[in-house]
Write a protein that holds these residues in place. Sequence first.
Motif, PDB file in Angstrom:
ATOM      1  N   VAL A 167       1.029  -1.343   0.038  1.00  0.00           N
ATOM      2  CA  VAL A 167      -0.218   0.017  -0.547  1.00  0.00           C
ATOM      3  C   VAL A 167       0.879   1.891   0.614  1.00  0.00           C
ATOM      4  O   VAL A 167       0.539   2.161  -0.808  1.00  0.00           O
ATOM      5  N   ALA A 168       1.932   1.006   0.901  1.00  0.00           N
ATOM      6  CA  ALA A 168       2.592   2.314   0.938  1.00  0.00           C
ATOM      7  C   ALA A 168       3.791   2.626  -0.417  1.00  0.00           C
ATOM      8  O   ALA A 168       3.307   3.682  -0.808  1.00  0.00           O
ATOM      9  N   ASP A 169       3.325   1.252  -1.565  1.00  0.00           N
ATOM     10  CA  ASP A 169       4.160   1.655  -2.738  1.00  0.00           C
ATOM     11  C   ASP A 169       3.311   1.698  -3.496  1.00  0.00           C
ATOM     12  O   ASP A 169       3.310   1.818  -5.098  1.00  0.00           O
ATOM     13  N   TYR A 170       2.007   1.910  -3.610  1.00  0.00           N
ATOM     14  CA  TYR A 170       0.897   2.321  -4.317  1.00  0.00           C
ATOM     15  C   TYR A 170       1.314   3.234  -5.704  1.00  0.00           C
ATOM     16  O   TYR A 170       0.699   2.428  -6.990  1.00  0.00           O
ATOM     17  N   TYR A 171       2.186   4.163  -5.469  1.00  0.00           N
ATOM     18  CA  TYR A 171       2.007   4.890  -6.675  1.00  0.00           C
ATOM     19  C   TYR A 171       3.208   6.020  -6.749  1.00  0.00           C
ATOM     20  O   TYR A 171       3.763   6.200  -5.109  1.00  0.00           O
ATOM     21  N   ARG A 172       3.813   6.540  -7.028  1.00  0.00           N
ATOM     22  CA  ARG A 172       5.137   6.841  -7.366  1.00  0.00           C
ATOM     23  C   ARG A 172       5.607   8.181  -8.234  1.00  0.00           C
ATOM     24  O   ARG A 172       5.024   7.940  -9.554  1.00  0.00           O
ATOM     25  N   LEU A 173       5.716   9.282  -8.101  1.00  0.00           N
ATOM     26  CA  LEU A 173       5.781  10.242  -8.688  1.00  0.00           C
ATOM     27  C   LEU A 173       7.769  10.422  -9.234  1.00  0.00           C
ATOM     28  O   LEU A 173       8.188  10.784  -8.374  1.00  0.00           O
ATOM     29  N   TYR A 174       7.200  11.186 -10.937  1.00  0.00           N
ATOM     30  CA  TYR A 174       9.091  11.084 -11.282  1.00  0.00           C
ATOM     31  C   TYR A 174       8.927  12.582 -11.629  1.00  0.00           C
ATOM     32  O   TYR A 174       8.599  12.952 -12.648  1.00  0.00           O
ATOM     33  N   THR A 175      10.148  13.662 -11.581  1.00  0.00           N
ATOM     34  CA  THR A 175      10.497  14.492 -11.352  1.00  0.00           C
ATOM     35  C   THR A 175      10.968  14.419 -13.171  1.00  0.00           C
ATOM     36  O   THR A 175      11.522  13.296 -13.341  1.00  0.00           O
ATOM     37  N   LYS A 176      11.178  14.930 -13.832  1.00  0.00           N
ATOM     38  CA  LYS A 176      11.906  14.678 -15.693  1.00  0.00           C
ATOM     39  C   LYS A 176      13.225  14.666 -14.886  1.00  0.00           C
ATOM     40  O   LYS A 176      14.276  13.555 -15.365  1.00  0.00           O
ATOM     41  N   GLN A 177      14.236  15.255 -14.189  1.00  0.00           N
ATOM     42  CA  GLN A 177      15.666  15.009 -13.079  1.00  0.00           C
ATOM     43  C   GLN A 177      15.980  13.490 -12.592  1.00  0.00           C
ATOM     44  O   GLN A 177      16.536  13.112 -12.908  1.00  0.00           O
ATOM     45  N   GLU A 178      15.052  13.297 -12.274  1.00  0.00           N
ATOM     46  CA  GLU A 178      14.722  12.064 -11.125  1.00  0.00           C
ATOM     47  C   GLU A 178      15.309  10.666 -12.744  1.00  0.00           C
ATOM     48  O   GLU A 178      15.689  10.465 -12.481  1.00  0.00           O
ATOM     49  N   LEU A 179      14.142  11.493 -13.768  1.00  0.00           N
ATOM     50  CA  LEU A 179      13.919  10.298 -15.141  1.00  0.00           C
ATOM     51  C   LEU A 179      15.636  10.565 -15.424  1.00  0.00           C
ATOM     52  O   LEU A 179      15.955   9.315 -16.224  1.00  0.00           O
ATOM     53  N   LEU A 180      15.776  11.508 -16.057  1.00  0.00           N
ATOM     54  CA  LEU A 180      17.186  11.624 -16.783  1.00  0.00           C
ATOM     55  C   LEU A 180      18.676  11.020 -15.194  1.00  0.00           C
ATOM     56  O   LEU A 180      19.953  10.585 -16.614  1.00  0.00           O
ATOM     57  N   GLU A 181      18.178  10.878 -14.384  1.00  0.00           N
ATOM     58  CA  GLU A 181      19.352  10.089 -13.429  1.00  0.00           C
ATOM     59  C   GLU A 181      19.455   8.886 -13.491  1.00  0.00           C
ATOM     60  O   GLU A 181      20.082   7.998 -13.173  1.00  0.00           O
ATOM     61  N   LEU A 182      18.261   8.521 -14.055  1.00  0.00           N
ATOM     62  CA  LEU A 182      18.193   6.570 -14.073  1.00  0.00           C
ATOM     63  C   LEU A 182      18.715   6.476 -15.623  1.00  0.00           C
ATOM     64  O   LEU A 182      18.961   5.041 -15.923  1.00  0.00           O
ATOM     65  N   GLU A 183      19.327   7.547 -16.866  1.00  0.00           N
ATOM     66  CA  GLU A 183      19.291   7.376 -18.030  1.00  0.00           C
ATOM     67  C   GLU A 183      21.178   6.499 -17.881  1.00  0.00           C
ATOM     68  O   GLU A 183      21.474   7.347 -16.962  1.00  0.00           O
ATOM     69  N   GLY A 184      20.675   5.212 -18.451  1.00  0.00           N
ATOM     70  CA  GLY A 184      22.577   4.971 -18.713  1.00  0.00           C
ATOM     71  C   GLY A 184      22.461   4.063 -17.529  1.00  0.00           C
ATOM     72  O   GLY A 184      23.179   2.944 -17.656  1.00  0.00           O
ATOM     73  N   CYS A 185      21.465   3.811 -17.106  1.00  0.00           N
ATOM     74  CA  CYS A 185      21.095   3.050 -15.831  1.00  0.00           C
ATOM     75  C   CYS A 185      21.204   1.520 -16.091  1.00  0.00           C
ATOM     76  O   CYS A 185      20.572   1.283 -17.549  1.00  0.00           O
ATOM     77  N   GLU A 186      21.559   0.023 -15.459  1.00  0.00           N
ATOM     78  CA  GLU A 186      21.580  -0.855 -16.283  1.00  0.00           C
ATOM     79  C   GLU A 186      20.365  -1.715 -15.308  1.00  0.00           C
ATOM     80  O   GLU A 186      20.321  -1.739 -14.140  1.00  0.00           O
ATOM     81  N   GLN A 187      18.764  -1.851 -16.629  1.00  0.00           N
ATOM     82  CA  GLN A 187      17.666  -2.955 -15.421  1.00  0.00           C
ATOM     83  C   GLN A 187      18.411  -4.631 -15.062  1.00  0.00           C
ATOM     84  O   GLN A 187      19.233  -5.442 -15.380  1.00  0.00           O
ATOM     85  N   LYS A 188      18.069  -3.988 -13.705  1.00  0.00           N
ATOM     86  CA  LYS A 188      18.162  -5.943 -12.935  1.00  0.00           C
ATOM     87  C   LYS A 188      17.437  -6.708 -14.185  1.00  0.00           C
ATOM     88  O   LYS A 188      16.294  -6.830 -14.476  1.00  0.00           O
ATOM     89  N   ALA A 189      17.744  -7.840 -13.773  1.00  0.00           N
ATOM     90  CA  ALA A 189      17.209  -9.378 -14.997  1.00  0.00           C
ATOM     91  C   ALA A 189      16.324  -9.513 -14.269  1.00  0.00           C
ATOM     92  O   ALA A 189      14.734  -9.578 -14.801  1.00  0.00           O
ATOM     93  N   SER A 190      15.058  -8.803 -13.157  1.00  0.00           N
ATOM     94  CA  SER A 190      14.077  -9.121 -12.467  1.00  0.00           C
ATOM     95  C   SER A 190      13.601  -7.789 -11.609  1.00  0.00           C
ATOM     96  O   SER A 190      13.834  -7.904 -10.275  1.00  0.00           O
ATOM     97  N   PRO A 191      13.118  -6.698 -12.518  1.00  0.00           N
ATOM     98  CA  PRO A 191      12.567  -5.665 -12.094  1.00  0.00           C
ATOM     99  C   PRO A 191      11.844  -5.524 -10.774  1.00  0.00           C
ATOM    100  O   PRO A 191      11.173  -6.093 -10.545  1.00  0.00           O
ATOM    101  N   LEU A 192      12.409  -4.705  -9.615  1.00  0.00           N
ATOM    102  CA  LEU A 192      11.533  -4.960  -8.589  1.00  0.00           C
ATOM    103  C   LEU A 192      10.568  -3.697  -8.426  1.00  0.00           C
ATOM    104  O   LEU A 192       9.007  -3.578  -7.931  1.00  0.00           O
TER     105      LEU A 192
END
Length: 477
Positions: free
Chosen positions: A127-152
């Motif tokens: 319930v605590a993690d029902y949703y999350r908001l992402y700013t543009k800067q937070e998405l830019l910080e994920l650019e280039g990151c490698e995704q886990k085989a089992s994303p959680l």
Amino acid sequence: MSDKSVAIIGGGVAGATVAMHLAELGVDVTLIEKGTSLVSGPPICHLHAGGNLYREISTEQCIELLEQSIETARLFPHTFNHRPTVIAIPLEDPGSPDQLVPRLDQVKSAYHNLVSVDPRNEVLGSVADYYRLYTKQELLELEGCEQKASPLSFDDWMIPFANKVNLDKLKYPVVAVQEPGWSVFRVGATAMLSLERMANCTLCLESEVVDMYKSDNAWHIQFNADGELKSVEADFLINASGYKTGSIDDMVQQPRERLVEFKAAYVTRWTENQYQWPEVIFHGERGTPNGMAQLTPYSDNTFQLHGMTKDITLFEGGLVSSTSETSQPSLPNHLTSKLEQGWESDVMEKRTRGAIDFVARLLPSFTQANCAGTPLFGAQQIPGNDDTLRAADVSFAGDGYARLEIVKGSSALEGAKAIVNEWKLVDDLESYNSRSIEEIHPQTLSLKAGDIEQKAMQTAVERQYPASLAQYFGSQA
């Protein structure tokens, strides 16, 4: 065991779910379906928990869909694909992301209350993690990151979005919400395997109803099957005929106002993709050239696409209404021919390519995707005259006659419960209404995930779809 008998016409998600529920209660059930297997029809790809895809519906409908979805998830535990949904608003759209947040908070609060009442309701993740908001800067910080085989985590799932979507064309924040996928093929497989186990259910496939009438307090239904005319008697009759519900209403002379809408979703394969994607919704104004775009992921780089324009998912003349002369809305011939005879290959290719290009406006590398088979398509009924209605289940008319009028598949179980109470199909309704979903459905919930998936893959291939649409996709903690 019950001494009541019920005949159900139509084995879509509504009829199949109600048949399972009544059979588990010991009711003598006959399910009549004209197809070779159960649960086909309009494309289903997600649960609609909380109604987050629809800006135009009320918060009350959203919460009703949430409650129904949670019950559905408990009844069909092996039919869900566990990945979140991302909701983004393009710059050209008049909507504001800030308008989404108050409703998300209300739905989250309702989810919290349901889990507080019964911890088994926590089927959409924490319930605590029902949703999350992402700013543009937070998405830019994920650019280039490698995704886990089992994303959680949300961050794991947002990596492909951050790397591949044109972030300069969006308003912020972007929403990630626990809205799981739903496999229509695994729903059908669950129903088939469950009903085949129960001796008090007679499953009549490849059977088409030709007449019915009520006499001596019993319904008499005649249908063609195996080249001969057969008949069945029942105390009660349920019309679960989907978009053809009005034709049965006409037979029994129980008029009803309704809409029917033809829709299609397109099956594609993006072989160059290296990520596990969430579902992605780019909001838009329905029916305009900038309608909502929807990317739904499956295994083996298979993606299902919706585009809410008249060139993709919607069709010119595809929304029709009943008249004073008939309860059955009449679709144009070019759409009826698709329902009865299938798609012309050139139309299929053109519309699928149009859907790919529509998504690629905001996800440029998706232009590499190609058509992977026949569209998922069908006609959806909407009771009444409000085409924005999304939460509906059952209506009653005459003596022992009910119509299942679901718009979203998650409403089917609610309709089943209403039927049990209206017709008093069990002796002790108080006890029935206090029992859990798990207590009522021991046969269904004893099915194994592997058996369901195998049956679902077989059905998908028989219907000439990729087996990947029936396979599990996602990851669970």
